[in-house]
Motif scaffolding. Structure first.
Motif, PDB file in Angstrom:
ATOM      1  N   LYS A  91     -32.599  -3.758  -0.624  1.00  0.00           N
ATOM      2  CA  LYS A  91     -32.699  -2.523  -1.389  1.00  0.00           C
ATOM      3  C   LYS A  91     -31.684  -2.524  -2.526  1.00  0.00           C
ATOM      4  O   LYS A  91     -30.523  -2.886  -2.348  1.00  0.00           O
ATOM      5  N   MET A  92     -32.127  -2.074  -3.696  1.00  0.00           N
ATOM      6  CA  MET A  92     -31.213  -1.937  -4.823  1.00  0.00           C
ATOM      7  C   MET A  92     -30.168  -0.873  -4.510  1.00  0.00           C
ATOM      8  O   MET A  92     -30.482   0.169  -3.956  1.00  0.00           O
ATOM      9  N   GLN A  93     -28.924  -1.159  -4.858  1.00  0.00           N
ATOM     10  CA  GLN A  93     -27.839  -0.198  -4.666  1.00  0.00           C
ATOM     11  C   GLN A  93     -26.996  -0.110  -5.944  1.00  0.00           C
ATOM     12  O   GLN A  93     -26.747  -1.132  -6.588  1.00  0.00           O
ATOM     13  N   TRP A  94     -26.566   1.098  -6.269  1.00  0.00           N
ATOM     14  CA  TRP A  94     -25.683   1.322  -7.414  1.00  0.00           C
ATOM     15  C   TRP A  94     -24.488   2.144  -6.962  1.00  0.00           C
ATOM     16  O   TRP A  94     -24.608   2.987  -6.063  1.00  0.00           O
ATOM     17  N   ALA A  95     -23.359   1.918  -7.587  1.00  0.00           N
ATOM     18  CA  ALA A  95     -22.165   2.721  -7.317  1.00  0.00           C
ATOM     19  C   ALA A  95     -21.384   2.871  -8.611  1.00  0.00           C
ATOM     20  O   ALA A  95     -21.392   1.980  -9.473  1.00  0.00           O
ATOM     21  N   ASN A  96     -20.724   3.994  -8.761  1.00  0.00           N
ATOM     22  CA  ASN A  96     -19.848   4.211  -9.921  1.00  0.00           C
ATOM     23  C   ASN A  96     -18.530   4.802  -9.453  1.00  0.00           C
ATOM     24  O   ASN A  96     -18.484   5.572  -8.501  1.00  0.00           O
ATOM     25  N   ALA A  97     -17.477   4.431 -10.135  1.00  0.00           N
ATOM     26  CA  ALA A  97     -16.155   5.011  -9.866  1.00  0.00           C
ATOM     27  C   ALA A  97     -15.436   5.238 -11.187  1.00  0.00           C
ATOM     28  O   ALA A  97     -15.570   4.461 -12.132  1.00  0.00           O
ATOM     29  N   LEU A  98     -14.664   6.311 -11.223  1.00  0.00           N
ATOM     30  CA  LEU A  98     -13.895   6.704 -12.409  1.00  0.00           C
ATOM     31  C   LEU A  98     -12.444   6.881 -12.000  1.00  0.00           C
ATOM     32  O   LEU A  98     -12.150   7.429 -10.934  1.00  0.00           O
ATOM     33  N   SER A  99     -11.537   6.390 -12.834  1.00  0.00           N
ATOM     34  CA  SER A  99     -10.113   6.630 -12.585  1.00  0.00           C
ATOM     35  C   SER A  99      -9.438   7.113 -13.854  1.00  0.00           C
ATOM     36  O   SER A  99      -9.729   6.613 -14.951  1.00  0.00           O
ATOM     37  N   THR A 100      -8.535   8.072 -13.689  1.00  0.00           N
ATOM     38  CA  THR A 100      -7.732   8.556 -14.819  1.00  0.00           C
ATOM     39  C   THR A 100      -6.255   8.227 -14.609  1.00  0.00           C
ATOM     40  O   THR A 100      -5.382   8.860 -15.205  1.00  0.00           O
ATOM     41  N   ARG A 101      -5.987   7.216 -13.791  1.00  0.00           N
ATOM     42  CA  ARG A 101      -4.596   6.789 -13.597  1.00  0.00           C
ATOM     43  C   ARG A 101      -4.065   6.243 -14.928  1.00  0.00           C
ATOM     44  O   ARG A 101      -4.720   5.435 -15.591  1.00  0.00           O
ATOM     45  N   PRO A 102      -2.876   6.634 -15.366  1.00  0.00           N
ATOM     46  CA  PRO A 102      -2.366   6.202 -16.667  1.00  0.00           C
ATOM     47  C   PRO A 102      -1.941   4.737 -16.702  1.00  0.00           C
ATOM     48  O   PRO A 102      -1.842   4.141 -17.775  1.00  0.00           O
ATOM     49  N   SER A 103      -1.705   4.143 -15.535  1.00  0.00           N
ATOM     50  CA  SER A 103      -1.376   2.717 -15.467  1.00  0.00           C
ATOM     51  C   SER A 103      -2.666   1.920 -15.371  1.00  0.00           C
ATOM     52  O   SER A 103      -3.523   2.204 -14.533  1.00  0.00           O
ATOM     53  N   LEU A 104      -2.823   0.897 -16.232  1.00  0.00           N
ATOM     54  CA  LEU A 104      -4.043   0.100 -16.210  1.00  0.00           C
ATOM     55  C   LEU A 104      -4.223  -0.583 -14.860  1.00  0.00           C
ATOM     56  O   LEU A 104      -5.335  -0.616 -14.314  1.00  0.00           O
ATOM     57  N   GLU A 105      -3.131  -1.158 -14.303  1.00  0.00           N
ATOM     58  CA  GLU A 105      -3.233  -1.809 -12.995  1.00  0.00           C
ATOM     59  C   GLU A 105      -3.727  -0.832 -11.931  1.00  0.00           C
ATOM     60  O   GLU A 105      -4.619  -1.159 -11.132  1.00  0.00           O
ATOM     61  N   ALA A 106      -3.175   0.355 -11.927  1.00  0.00           N
ATOM     62  CA  ALA A 106      -3.556   1.351 -10.922  1.00  0.00           C
ATOM     63  C   ALA A 106      -4.998   1.804 -11.119  1.00  0.00           C
ATOM     64  O   ALA A 106      -5.745   1.987 -10.148  1.00  0.00           O
ATOM     65  N   ALA A 107      -5.394   1.986 -12.385  1.00  0.00           N
ATOM     66  CA  ALA A 107      -6.757   2.439 -12.666  1.00  0.00           C
ATOM     67  C   ALA A 107      -7.781   1.391 -12.243  1.00  0.00           C
ATOM     68  O   ALA A 107      -8.826   1.710 -11.661  1.00  0.00           O
ATOM     69  N   VAL A 108      -7.498   0.113 -12.533  1.00  0.00           N
ATOM     70  CA  VAL A 108      -8.410  -0.962 -12.141  1.00  0.00           C
ATOM     71  C   VAL A 108      -8.517  -1.039 -10.620  1.00  0.00           C
ATOM     72  O   VAL A 108      -9.625  -1.121 -10.057  1.00  0.00           O
ATOM     73  N   ALA A 109      -7.389  -1.009  -9.940  1.00  0.00           N
ATOM     74  CA  ALA A 109      -7.411  -1.063  -8.477  1.00  0.00           C
ATOM     75  C   ALA A 109      -8.192   0.110  -7.895  1.00  0.00           C
ATOM     76  O   ALA A 109      -8.958  -0.045  -6.930  1.00  0.00           O
ATOM     77  N   ASP A 110      -8.030   1.260  -8.517  1.00  0.00           N
ATOM     78  CA  ASP A 110      -8.696   2.488  -8.070  1.00  0.00           C
ATOM     79  C   ASP A 110     -10.211   2.362  -8.166  1.00  0.00           C
ATOM     80  O   ASP A 110     -10.942   2.592  -7.191  1.00  0.00           O
ATOM     81  N   VAL A 111     -10.715   1.985  -9.342  1.00  0.00           N
ATOM     82  CA  VAL A 111     -12.177   1.946  -9.529  1.00  0.00           C
ATOM     83  C   VAL A 111     -12.814   0.830  -8.713  1.00  0.00           C
ATOM     84  O   VAL A 111     -13.919   0.991  -8.175  1.00  0.00           O
ATOM     85  N   VAL A 112     -12.151  -0.311  -8.597  1.00  0.00           N
ATOM     86  CA  VAL A 112     -12.721  -1.411  -7.812  1.00  0.00           C
ATOM     87  C   VAL A 112     -12.823  -1.003  -6.340  1.00  0.00           C
ATOM     88  O   VAL A 112     -13.867  -1.192  -5.697  1.00  0.00           O
ATOM     89  N   GLN A 113     -11.748  -0.431  -5.816  1.00  0.00           N
ATOM     90  CA  GLN A 113     -11.771  -0.040  -4.402  1.00  0.00           C
ATOM     91  C   GLN A 113     -12.878   0.990  -4.145  1.00  0.00           C
ATOM     92  O   GLN A 113     -13.649   0.861  -3.184  1.00  0.00           O
ATOM     93  N   GLN A 114     -12.985   1.984  -5.005  1.00  0.00           N
ATOM     94  CA  GLN A 114     -13.991   3.031  -4.810  1.00  0.00           C
ATOM     95  C   GLN A 114     -15.407   2.483  -4.913  1.00  0.00           C
ATOM     96  O   GLN A 114     -16.267   2.779  -4.068  1.00  0.00           O
TER      97      GLN A 114
END
Length: 404
Positions: A4-27
């Protein structure tokens, strides 16, 4: 679930790029029960000085075969389940991941100098993109606003891939090219167009909300040169326009000073033209001595047009009309699984006076599907089965599995 096709989206507003990337990937990864085949990432211009760090940081956390993306003045996504947000002029990253069984995914990057002549054969365009015309591919394009050739590319794809849907937008975020970023093949590009061709068990359907309402009556161009209208219904265009503005309400007359547009009818044979039957183009200027009008597209004698106004109310009503029309026409189809939103920097909170307007209106009709996207300096989408570059528009691409 793997078939089955699956889609997911995540948004982060963390001001640190490292934190924002980790946030969206995990979610995003935790929302899928099968490996991602495709990623789309949009990064706000608040991270302009760090664009070159985005792909290496993503590669540390995320394994996905194909990833494209771009910079943006604002991004669209979900920080929490069921709540889509439009984050403008703040640090933010939106990551969309998709598990796409039965779908062939081809990514590409092209620059204007590589484009075939418009009188070339379809094979020249097929060779450029590297994708066969059958099964019919669906295209997602992300372009640099500073690159010439976007319109030629759209014409070429329409010519070589009849029946294909082409959607996307122009990267935004700065007034010079080194403040624009395009991501593809694990590389950062500053110009051209990056794209995806998706073929197989997938369909993209579009809603192209140009945000205008017609005023007056349809008129026929009786004399024109390139983008200059010399006669309308065998009369002086400026006289017709002045009479039309004189017939408007005081509020509409004020609106017409800054928000008057021209709608070109896309179906020559449709007897009764309605809202949505037009390609909206800018009114560039008038020549008082000749009474001529210049617009932001070529016109030809015999073409029909109608003047339009744009404001928050017209934009809201236009999108709602198109959403309802889509639902009415697609009730028997498989359920939508995700959507991509490509919106103009001239919409959003600046137009509506409140955040998240277009995305929340969309969610009223499509309750719980992930939405990812961005605010760009131009939007790509079809009108009457031809693809155009738009302004002040919101283009939604609705994703369904063909054989579900």
């Amino acid at each position: 679930m793997a078939d089955k096709m699956q889609w997911a989206n995540a948004l982060s507003t963390r001001p640190s790029l490292e934190a924002a990337v980790a946030d969206v990937v995990q979610q995003a990864v935790s929302s899928l029960t099968a490996p991602a085949d495709l990623g789309l990432v949009f990064i706000s211009s608040a991270f302009t000085s760090e664009y070159s760090r985005l792909l290496p940081l993503l590669a540390e956390k995320l394994s996905v075969p194909v990833l494209i993306g771009c910079s943006a003045a604002g991004v669209v996504g979900r920080r929490e389940p069921g709540k889509t947000e439009e984050i403008e002029a703040e640090p933010a990253i939106s990551l969309t991941l998709a598990h796409l069984p039965g779908v062939n995914i081809q990514a590409f990057h092209v620059v204007a100098e590589e484009l075939p002549d418009l009188d070339s054969s379809p094979d020249a365009w097929i060779d450029l993109v590297g994708v066969p015309p059958s099964p019919v591919p669906q295209f997602i394009l992300l372009s640099s606003a500073f690159s010439s050739g976007t319109n030629d590319l759209l014409q070429g794809l329409d010519f070589a891939y009849p029946g294909s849907v082409v959607v996307g937008g122009q990267a935004s975020g700065g007034f010079v090219s080194d403040r624009i970023a395009l991501f593809c093949h694990n590389r950062l590009y500053r110009e051209g167009t990056v794209g995806l061709a998706l073929s197989g068990d997938i369909v993209l359907e579009t809603i192209v909300a140009q945000g205008c309402r017609p005023i007056g009556q349809p008129l026929r161009v009786t004399k024109a040169e390139r983008n200059i209208i010399l006669e309308l219904d065998e009369q002086v265009p400026l006289v017709i326009l002045r009479d039309l503005i004189g017939s408007l309400s005081e509020q509409e007359r004020l609106l017409a000073q800054n928000s008057l547009f021209v709608g070109l009818a896309m179906n020559e044979f449709k007897p009764s033209l309605q809202q949505g039957d037009f390609l909206i183009r800018n009114l560039l200027g008038v020549d008082p001595s000749a009474g001529a009008i210049a617009i932001g597209d070529r016109v030809r004698p015999g073409q029909r047009l109608q003047f339009h106004l744009r404001d928050a109310q017209a934009s809201a009503e236009d999108l709602e009309l198109l959403l309802q029309e889509y639902l009415d026409n697609n009730r028997s189809e498989s359920s939508p699984l995700a959507a991509l939103m490509f919106s103009c920097v001239g919409r959003g909170a600046g137009l509506y006076g409140q955040p998240n307007f277009d995305s929340q209106l969309f969610k009223r009709y499509f309750h719980d599907i992930p939405i990812g996207g961005f605010f760009g300096s131009g939007e790509i989408g079809p009108v009457s089965e031809r693809t155009f570059l738009h302004g002040y528009t919101s283009v939604f691409a609705i994703c369904r599995q063909l054989n579900s």
